[in-house]
Write an enzyme that holds these catalytic residues in place. Structure first.
Site, PDB file in Angstrom:
ATOM      1  CB  CYS A  14      -0.778   0.036   1.292  1.00  0.00           C
ATOM      2  SG  CYS A  14      -2.086  -1.386   1.167  1.00  0.00           S
ATOM      3  CG  ASP A  15      -0.776   4.533  -2.370  1.00  0.00           C
ATOM      4  OD1 ASP A  15      -1.432   4.674  -1.311  1.00  0.00           O
ATOM      5  OD2 ASP A  15      -0.895   4.600  -3.569  1.00  0.00           O
ATOM      6  CG  LEU A  16       3.015   7.901   1.530  1.00  0.00           C
ATOM      7  CD1 LEU A  16       3.774   9.282   1.162  1.00  0.00           C
ATOM      8  CD2 LEU A  16       3.551   7.497   2.993  1.00  0.00           C
ATOM      9  CB  ILE A  19      -5.624   2.485  -1.511  1.00  0.00           C
ATOM     10  CG1 ILE A  19      -4.708   3.653  -2.390  1.00  0.00           C
ATOM     11  CG2 ILE A  19      -6.528   3.005  -0.804  1.00  0.00           C
ATOM     12  CD1 ILE A  19      -5.771   4.364  -3.475  1.00  0.00           C
TER      13      ILE A  19
END
Length: 129
Positions: A14-16, A19
């Site tokens: 997941c990213d910042l 998601i």
């Protein structure tokens, strides 16, 4: 029923925004295709050793919704012929909790020989049955 492979989102995918990063979906799709080939009796790595290379020539992905950490999901895979030398993997990623379609993908591919020339090895025909 289409062939499918189960997955679960790992935190580091997941990213910042919290998601799954868009590039990670390509990993899910590729792994599902390799499992599909194994199910059909073809080992992607073994084919490559024998200079039978399956190559992606186009990827179309329609993102519908985002997966989050811990989401369980599956990827469906179906292979269809487009022409004598071109085929497609039709793929769908579905979240298990609510059966929501998260993305649809069409991956267009061909096989090439050791010289990089497109051709369809007879044993690859099994993916379409």
């Amino acid at each position: 029923m289409p062939f499918s492979v189960d997955f679960k989102v790992r935190d580091y995918e997941c990213d910042l925004q919290g998601i799954v990063n868009n590039s990670v979906y390509f990993n899910y799709l590729e792994h599902a295709r390799h499992e599909f080939l194994l199910f059909k009796g073809l080992d992607f790595a073994e084919l490559a050793k024998r200079k039978i290379n399956l190559v992606v020539i186009r990827s179309e992905v329609d993102y519908k919704s985002s997966l989050k950490p811990g989401d369980a999901f599956f990827v469906e895979v179906e292979a269809v012929r487009v022409s004598k030398l071109k085929s497609q993997f039709i793929q769908r990623l579905v979240r298990k909790a609510d059966a929501k379609v998260m993305l649809d993908a069409v991956i267009t591919w061909t096989s090439v020989n050791a010289r990089g020339k497109p051709y369809l090895e007879k044993e690859i025909e099994c993916v379409f049955s």
